[in-house]
Design a protein around this motif. Structure first.
Motif, PDB file in Angstrom:
ATOM      1  N   ALA A 258      27.947  37.208  47.850  1.00  0.00           N
ATOM      2  CA  ALA A 258      28.499  36.752  46.567  1.00  0.00           C
ATOM      3  C   ALA A 258      28.565  35.231  46.565  1.00  0.00           C
ATOM      4  O   ALA A 258      28.342  34.573  47.591  1.00  0.00           O
ATOM      5  CB  ALA A 258      29.887  37.341  46.344  1.00  0.00           C
ATOM      6  N   LYS A 259      28.912  34.697  45.369  1.00  0.00           N
ATOM      7  CA  LYS A 259      29.058  33.247  45.262  1.00  0.00           C
ATOM      8  C   LYS A 259      30.394  32.810  45.855  1.00  0.00           C
ATOM      9  O   LYS A 259      30.448  31.863  46.643  1.00  0.00           O
ATOM     10  CB  LYS A 259      28.946  32.809  43.807  1.00  0.00           C
ATOM     11  CG  LYS A 259      28.846  31.298  43.628  1.00  0.00           C
ATOM     12  CD  LYS A 259      28.804  30.923  42.158  1.00  0.00           C
ATOM     13  CE  LYS A 259      27.600  31.525  41.476  1.00  0.00           C
ATOM     14  NZ  LYS A 259      27.537  31.132  40.047  1.00  0.00           N
ATOM     15  N   PHE A 260      31.472  33.514  45.497  1.00  0.00           N
ATOM     16  CA  PHE A 260      32.780  33.160  46.052  1.00  0.00           C
ATOM     17  C   PHE A 260      33.675  34.389  46.004  1.00  0.00           C
ATOM     18  O   PHE A 260      33.375  35.391  45.350  1.00  0.00           O
ATOM     19  CB  PHE A 260      33.419  31.993  45.270  1.00  0.00           C
ATOM     20  CG  PHE A 260      33.758  32.335  43.839  1.00  0.00           C
ATOM     21  CD1 PHE A 260      34.975  32.930  43.513  1.00  0.00           C
ATOM     22  CD2 PHE A 260      32.866  32.062  42.818  1.00  0.00           C
ATOM     23  CE1 PHE A 260      35.291  33.235  42.200  1.00  0.00           C
ATOM     24  CE2 PHE A 260      33.175  32.364  41.506  1.00  0.00           C
ATOM     25  CZ  PHE A 260      34.385  32.957  41.186  1.00  0.00           C
ATOM     26  N   ALA A 261      34.796  34.299  46.716  1.00  0.00           N
ATOM     27  CA  ALA A 261      35.781  35.384  46.717  1.00  0.00           C
ATOM     28  C   ALA A 261      37.162  34.772  46.897  1.00  0.00           C
ATOM     29  O   ALA A 261      37.338  33.825  47.676  1.00  0.00           O
ATOM     30  CB  ALA A 261      35.492  36.375  47.842  1.00  0.00           C
ATOM     31  N   GLN A 262      38.139  35.351  46.167  1.00  0.00           N
ATOM     32  CA  GLN A 262      39.515  34.897  46.346  1.00  0.00           C
ATOM     33  C   GLN A 262      40.465  36.073  46.141  1.00  0.00           C
ATOM     34  O   GLN A 262      40.255  36.913  45.268  1.00  0.00           O
ATOM     35  CB  GLN A 262      39.830  33.752  45.381  1.00  0.00           C
ATOM     36  CG  GLN A 262      39.621  34.045  43.912  1.00  0.00           C
ATOM     37  CD  GLN A 262      39.667  32.800  43.037  1.00  0.00           C
ATOM     38  OE1 GLN A 262      39.066  31.771  43.397  1.00  0.00           O
ATOM     39  NE2 GLN A 262      40.395  32.873  41.929  1.00  0.00           N
ATOM     40  N   TYR A 263      41.468  36.132  47.008  1.00  0.00           N
ATOM     41  CA  TYR A 263      42.444  37.221  46.994  1.00  0.00           C
ATOM     42  C   TYR A 263      41.747  38.573  46.931  1.00  0.00           C
ATOM     43  O   TYR A 263      42.040  39.426  46.086  1.00  0.00           O
ATOM     44  CB  TYR A 263      43.425  37.067  45.824  1.00  0.00           C
ATOM     45  CG  TYR A 263      44.365  35.903  45.994  1.00  0.00           C
ATOM     46  CD1 TYR A 263      45.410  35.951  46.915  1.00  0.00           C
ATOM     47  CD2 TYR A 263      44.202  34.737  45.247  1.00  0.00           C
ATOM     48  CE1 TYR A 263      46.271  34.885  47.082  1.00  0.00           C
ATOM     49  CE2 TYR A 263      45.062  33.652  45.408  1.00  0.00           C
ATOM     50  CZ  TYR A 263      46.105  33.732  46.336  1.00  0.00           C
ATOM     51  OH  TYR A 263      46.950  32.653  46.517  1.00  0.00           O
TER      52      TYR A 263
END
Length: 554
Positions: free
Chosen positions: A352-357
């Motif tokens: 993926a491009k980014f991940a948060q929480y």
């Protein structure tokens, strides 16, 4: 006169100087230059001169009285050109050393060939070099020489291993390569069309191993080589071998390709614009392509790859292969106990491009291009966070368990968040396995000792009085226990090797910055970062975690 003391031998091969009992030049001392001038005037200056002998002869000549006993000194002689061979210690290079003729015969082609033959120089001979050497030898002045490499061995070349060439694009690569606009800029939101294949489309080609080339020394010894390792091309579901070429796989159906180490699988694909309350949860036997977003609270389950063109927001995705999210993975904490309501679980990779929480579980690798913020990760192999330029990629906050390596451009948060990284978390499990294996080995070994003791007692009983059934039971039990002990010992070796390789593979790398409050664990050893560092590499060595500057080429 010099003619009284100097003469050329009758066969014209040598020059003599007579010292003692000879009158010379009105009693004046004779100098070496006079001798050299005489050689020139008598056309023997091309002979090989013994300069030390001339010095000695002149010393005696100039010091001796006229009635001293005469002595002849050979001060020069005619010499033919000479040639000799020299072979390097590794026998990979051979040289010919040619000394120029001194008034004698020059070098001939037969001389070169016979020298090579006598020295057993039989392979790698450079014939053009021999021709040049023969020509150059005729131009040598007396005393000059040539030392020329004329033959070269060849090192063996190992065969290349068989390998697979994919004939289609890897779907996971699209996240790393956004679509380029006409002006050269890129659109991070537009990653192009989803990767699909048609029925009959070539998927991959096997390049067979090669046998390699034998080497040889200049003396003709053969240096063996080794063939490359073979590889088996496998027709996974959705693919088959081409009728035209058994080394090519083609698709048997239209769908989403899934690259394997030994081939390509093609999954039946379910295509959706989005997953929301309108579509409901998705459970599909195959791959799922979602062009838009997976919205809050939705669940997607697939046996193949799940590809999302938009974002995943507070949703749950489970895939039997990879999970590919073209944009981001966004969740949030739902309670004070830090539970996270966004979960992705993949048997393969998560890209993926980014991940948060978010909770991210990948049996293989987690690959992000921008950042992972306050996530919980469980990864079988590696976590890699970097973009194509290697300038962006941050791992900050959260808890991360990874089988092998963590690598990001920046690790840690500049604010107060703590980041917990645990590499090689399987170590305690492997250690417990070793304890259990050793305990089992001791138990089996004790049982074997008892059986062997019983066998000795039976051996003491006369053969006609032995219980045949008892003998058979004891023998069978002994063989069974011996086999079990061998299997336990082999498993112990495998477990020891797994521990060693696990430590070796475990590392934490920040290619730009390693920030404060990063808690690093490798196996069972811990190391806390209390200050900011530049490019850093943490690894296990000498029973402790080492922190050293990271070098990209190291």
């Amino acid at each position: 006169m010099l003619d009284d003391i100097l003469r050329v031998s009758q066969d014209g091969q040598r020059v003599y100087l007579s010292a003692g009992n000879v009158e010379h030049t009105n009693g004046q001392p004779i100098e070496k230059k006079q001798i050299k001038d005489w050689l020139v005037s008598n056309q023997v200056d091309g002979f090989f001169c013994f300069d030390d002998t001339i010095e000695s002869a002149l010393t005696k000549l100039n010091a001796s009285p006229d009635d001293a006993e005469s002595e002849d000194f050979i001060i020069a002689e005619r010499r033919d050109a000479t040639i000799e061979a020299r072979i390097a210690d590794d026998k990979m290079t051979a040289y010919l050393i040619v000394n120029g003729a001194c008034g004698g015969r020059g070098l001939k082609a037969d001389d070169i060939l016979s020298t090579l033959r006598d020295a057993n120089i039989v392979r790698g001979i450079k014939k053009p070099t021999l021709q040049k050497l023969l020509s150059a030898s005729g131009k040598l002045k007396p005393g000059e020489y040539l030392d020329v490499p004329v033959a070269f061995g060849r090192q063996p070349i190992a065969g290349e291993d068989a390998h697979l060439v994919y004939l289609i694009e890897d779907p996971t690569e699209r996240v790393r390569r956004p679509k380029q606009r006409e002006d050269g800029t890129v659109d991070m939101r537009d990653l192009g069309e989803m990767v699909m294949v048609k029925q009959g489309q070539p998927l991959a080609k096997l390049i067979p191993e090669t046998s390699g080339y034998e080497g040889f020394t200049v003396t003709g010894s053969v240096l063996s080589t080794s063939s490359g390792q073979p590889m088996t091309l496998t027709a996974h579901p959705g693919s088959e071998f081409s009728n035209k070429d058994p080394n090519i796989l083609v698709a048997t159906m239209a769908g989403i390709p899934r690259l394997q180490k030994d081939g390509v699988a093609v999954d039946d694909a379910l295509s959706l614009d989005a997953v929301d309350v309108g579509t409901g949860h998705v459970n599909f036997e195959g791959s799922v392509v979602i062009k838009g977003d997976v919205e809050v609270g939705m669940k997607v389950t697939a046996s193949g790859t799940v590809t999302v063109g938009g974002v995943v927001e507070s949703a749950t995705i489970t895939a039997g292969a990879d999970i590919i999210v073209q944009n981001g993975i966004i969740g949030r904490q739902v309670a004070a106990d830090s539970d996270i309501n966004c979960t992705l679980i993949a048997e393969g990779n998560i890209v993926a491009k980014f991940a948060q929480y978010a909770t991210l579980c990948a049996n293989q690798n987690l690959e992000l291009t921008l950042h992972a913020m306050h996530c919980k990760t469980h990864v079988g192999q590696s976590i890699i966070i970097t973009d194509a330029t290697k300038r962006k990629g941050t791992l900050a906050g959260g808890q991360h368990e990874v089988g092998e390596k963590v690598q990001a451009v920046i690790i840690g948060a500049s604010a107060g968040a703590h980041t917990y990284i645990h590499c090689f978390p399987r170590l305690p499990i492997l250690k417990r396995e070793l304890v259990n294996l050793n305990k089992s080995w001791e138990e089996k070994s004790a049982q074997l000792d008892k059986i062997q003791a019983a066998e000795k007692k039976l051996d003491a009983v006369p053969e006609e009085k032995r219980d045949a059934a008892m003998v058979e039971r004891i023998s069978s039990t002994r063989e069974h226990l011996s086999t079990e002990l061998s299997e336990i010992e082999a498993t112990v070796e495998e477990t020891d090797a797994a521990i060693e390789s696990g430590y070796k593979a475990a590392s934490i790398i920040a290619t730009k910055s390693l920030l404060n409050r990063v808690h690093c664990t490798i196996g069972e050893d811990k190391h806390v970062i209390h200050s900011e560092h530049g490019p850093s590499h943490l690894f296990y060595d000498n029973a402790a975690i080492e922190l050293k500057p990271y070098q990209a080429n190291g």
